[in-house]
Design a protein around this motif. Structure first.
Motif, PDB file in Angstrom:
ATOM      1  N   LEU A 294       0.828  -1.208   0.000  1.00 30.52           N
ATOM      2  CA  LEU A 294       0.000   0.000   0.000  1.00 30.52           C
ATOM      3  C   LEU A 294       0.866   1.263   0.000  1.00 30.52           C
ATOM      4  O   LEU A 294       0.545   2.240  -0.673  1.00 30.52           O
ATOM      5  CB  LEU A 294      -0.935   0.000   1.213  1.00 30.52           C
ATOM      6  CG  LEU A 294      -2.082  -1.013   1.134  1.00 30.52           C
ATOM      7  CD1 LEU A 294      -2.700  -1.228   2.510  1.00 30.52           C
ATOM      8  CD2 LEU A 294      -3.146  -0.553   0.146  1.00 30.52           C
ATOM      9  N   ARG A 295       1.972   1.216   0.706  1.00 33.87           N
ATOM     10  CA  ARG A 295       2.871   2.387   0.710  1.00 33.87           C
ATOM     11  C   ARG A 295       3.501   2.588  -0.660  1.00 33.87           C
ATOM     12  O   ARG A 295       3.645   3.725  -1.124  1.00 33.87           O
ATOM     13  CB  ARG A 295       3.925   2.206   1.792  1.00 33.87           C
ATOM     14  CG  ARG A 295       3.352   2.324   3.216  1.00 33.87           C
ATOM     15  CD  ARG A 295       4.408   2.439   4.294  1.00 33.87           C
ATOM     16  NE  ARG A 295       3.757   2.720   5.558  1.00 33.87           N
ATOM     17  CZ  ARG A 295       3.531   1.800   6.505  1.00 33.87           C
ATOM     18  NH1 ARG A 295       3.920   0.566   6.323  1.00 33.87           N
ATOM     19  NH2 ARG A 295       2.912   2.145   7.616  1.00 33.87           N
ATOM     20  N   GLU A 296       3.874   1.502  -1.286  1.00 32.60           N
ATOM     21  CA  GLU A 296       4.448   1.628  -2.629  1.00 32.60           C
ATOM     22  C   GLU A 296       3.431   2.202  -3.623  1.00 32.60           C
ATOM     23  O   GLU A 296       3.788   2.947  -4.529  1.00 32.60           O
ATOM     24  CB  GLU A 296       4.948   0.265  -3.127  1.00 32.60           C
ATOM     25  CG  GLU A 296       6.255  -0.167  -2.528  1.00 32.60           C
ATOM     26  CD  GLU A 296       6.955  -1.227  -3.362  1.00 32.60           C
ATOM     27  OE1 GLU A 296       6.284  -1.791  -4.268  1.00 32.60           O
ATOM     28  OE2 GLU A 296       8.142  -1.476  -3.123  1.00 32.60           O
ATOM     29  N   ALA A 297       2.160   1.848  -3.426  1.00 31.06           N
ATOM     30  CA  ALA A 297       1.127   2.278  -4.348  1.00 31.06           C
ATOM     31  C   ALA A 297       0.687   3.719  -4.126  1.00 31.06           C
ATOM     32  O   ALA A 297       0.364   4.442  -5.078  1.00 31.06           O
ATOM     33  CB  ALA A 297      -0.077   1.340  -4.257  1.00 31.06           C
ATOM     34  N   PHE A 298       0.672   4.170  -2.857  1.00 26.73           N
ATOM     35  CA  PHE A 298       0.031   5.446  -2.556  1.00 26.73           C
ATOM     36  C   PHE A 298       0.925   6.491  -1.907  1.00 26.73           C
ATOM     37  O   PHE A 298       0.502   7.634  -1.747  1.00 26.73           O
ATOM     38  CB  PHE A 298      -1.177   5.210  -1.638  1.00 26.73           C
ATOM     39  CG  PHE A 298      -2.254   4.374  -2.286  1.00 26.73           C
ATOM     40  CD1 PHE A 298      -2.973   4.849  -3.364  1.00 26.73           C
ATOM     41  CD2 PHE A 298      -2.526   3.100  -1.804  1.00 26.73           C
ATOM     42  CE1 PHE A 298      -3.965   4.080  -3.956  1.00 26.73           C
ATOM     43  CE2 PHE A 298      -3.523   2.317  -2.384  1.00 26.73           C
ATOM     44  CZ  PHE A 298      -4.238   2.815  -3.464  1.00 26.73           C
ATOM     45  N   VAL A 299       2.141   6.123  -1.510  1.00 25.94           N
ATOM     46  CA  VAL A 299       3.026   7.102  -0.889  1.00 25.94           C
ATOM     47  C   VAL A 299       4.117   7.482  -1.885  1.00 25.94           C
ATOM     48  O   VAL A 299       4.871   6.625  -2.348  1.00 25.94           O
ATOM     49  CB  VAL A 299       3.653   6.536   0.403  1.00 25.94           C
ATOM     50  CG1 VAL A 299       4.602   7.578   1.004  1.00 25.94           C
ATOM     51  CG2 VAL A 299       2.563   6.172   1.399  1.00 25.94           C
ATOM     52  N   ALA A 300       4.182   8.753  -2.200  1.00 25.14           N
ATOM     53  CA  ALA A 300       5.154   9.222  -3.203  1.00 25.14           C
ATOM     54  C   ALA A 300       6.572   9.082  -2.674  1.00 25.14           C
ATOM     55  O   ALA A 300       6.829   9.273  -1.503  1.00 25.14           O
ATOM     56  CB  ALA A 300       4.867  10.672  -3.551  1.00 25.14           C
TER      57      ALA A 300
END
Length: 300
Positions: A294-300
Motif C-alpha cells: 500500500l505504501r508503494e502504491a500510494f506514498v510518493a
C-alpha cells in the motif's frame, strides 16, 4: 397459522406463506424454509443456531400467544418486505447474535468467517495489538475481532450516528466498553496521525450505481449510505486505501471486502498486489493488502 400448537406446525405454515409471497433472501437465510425456522425459534425463545437441529424441537409446544406472534411476524415480513433481521430485531453471524434495526445494514460480511476461523493469522506477524473496523455498521466485525484477540484494543468507525448507536447496543451486550472504542468519522477524517493499526478490517459500501437501481426491495430497506459505492462501486474504496498507509504499522494488514466487485477493484488498482481469500459463500469477495504494498502504491 395462529392455531399451530407446535414449533413444527408453525414452521410449516410460516414457510408455506413466505414461499408463496415470492420474497428475496440474502440477509442471513437463503430460503423461506430457513427464515421460517429462524422466526419460530425466535418466538420460542431459542437461538437461531438451533436451526440445523430444528427437528429436535419440532414437537415442542407453542402457546396460543406464541402461535399468534409467529403469524403476525410472518405477515409483517410479507407485507413490508423488510429483511427478517429487521422484523426480529436481530442478526446472527458465525453463531453470535447482534441487535439490528433499519438504522444499520444487516450484518453478513464474509470477513466474519475469516475472523471466526483464524484464517487471517498467516498474514499477521503476531497477534494484533491495535485493530480497526472501518465502516463498522452494527459493530459486528469489531466485536468478533475483540473476541478473537483478547489483548487487542479495537476501534470501530462509521460516518453514520445511527449505525454507531446500534454498535453501542452490541458493544454493551458483549461487555466490551473498555476495549472497543466507537468513533464517528468519514473514513479517516477524524483520525489523528498517532492512530496506527496492525489490522484494519473494512467492509465499505461497494455496490455500483447501476446495481443500486435494481436491488430487490428487501435491500432497499437498508441505509443506502451503507451500500452505494458510486459509478463503479469503488468511490469509498479509493478514498480508504489512499490514506490507509499513514495509519498502518510496519507490518500492518488491511482486510477489504468488495463482494462481487473484484473486477472493478483490479481495474481501479491494477498494480496493487491483493491476496484473495476464499470463504464458504464467496471465492473472491475479500482480499488482504499488506502495508508495504500500500505504501508503494500510494506514498510518493
Amino acid at each position: 397459522m395462529s392455531s399451530a400448537r407446535t414449533l413444527g406446525a408453525a414452521w410449516a405454515l410460516s414457510a408455506q406463506a413466505l414461499k408463496a409471497a415470492n420474497l428475496d433472501y440474502g440477509h442471513g437465510c437463503a430460503s423461506a424454509e430457513d427464515e421460517a425456522a429462524w422466526l419460530v425459534l425466535h418466538v420460542a425463545g431459542l437461538a437461531a443456531t438451533e436451526a440445523p437441529s430444528f427437528a429436535e424441537h419440532a414437537e415442542q409446544a407453542l402457546s396460543p400467544e406464541q402461535a399468534q406472534r409467529v403469524h403476525a411476524l410472518t405477515v409483517q415480513r410479507m407485507t413490508t418486505r423488510q429483511p427478517m433481521a429487521y422484523v426480529l430485531g436481530e442478526a446472527w453471524l458465525v453463531g453470535l447474535r447482534f441487535a439490528v434495526d433499519p438504522r444499520v445494514i444487516v450484518p453478513r460480511s464474509f470477513i466474519a468467517e475469516l475472523l471466526d476461523e483464524g484464517a487471517l493469522d498467516p498474514w499477521l506477524m503476531e497477534p494484533p495489538r491495535r485493530v480497526l473496523d472501518m465502516c463498522c455498521g452494527s459493530g459486528c466485525l469489531a466485536i468478533l475481532a475483540a473476541l478473537a484477540w483478547e489483548e487487542a484494543e479495537v476501534d470501530a468507525a462509521d460516518l453514520s450516528p445511527d449505525a454507531l448507536a446500534v454498535a453501542e447496543i452490541n458493544r454493551r451486550h458483549y461487555a466490551l466498553q473498555t476495549r472497543l472504542h466507537l468513533l464517528a468519522s468519514d473514513l479517516w477524517d477524524a483520525f489523528a496521525p498517532s492512530q496506527v493499526y496492525d489490522l484494519v478490517l473494512c467492509n465499505p459500501p461497494y455496490v455500483p450505481t447501476a446495481s443500486m437501481q435494481t436491488l430487490p426491495e428487501e435491500y432497499r430497506h437498508e441505509p443506502s449510505l451503507a451500500l452505494a459505492g458510486g459509478a463503479d462501486g469503488m468511490d469509498l474504496v479509493r478514498r480508504f486505501l489512499q490514506r490507509s498507509p499513514a495509519h498502518l504499522s510496519d507490518h500492518g494488514v488491511v482486510v477489504l471486502e468488495v463482494g462481487n466487485e473484484r473486477a472493478a477493484f483490479e481495474a481501479t488498482f491494477p498494480s496493487l498486489p491483493a491476496i484473495w481469500l476464499e470463504t464458504e459463500l464467496h471465492a473472491e469477495g475479500v482480499c488482504v493488502l499488506l502495508a508495504h504494498d500500500l505504501r508503494e502504491a500510494f506514498v510518493a
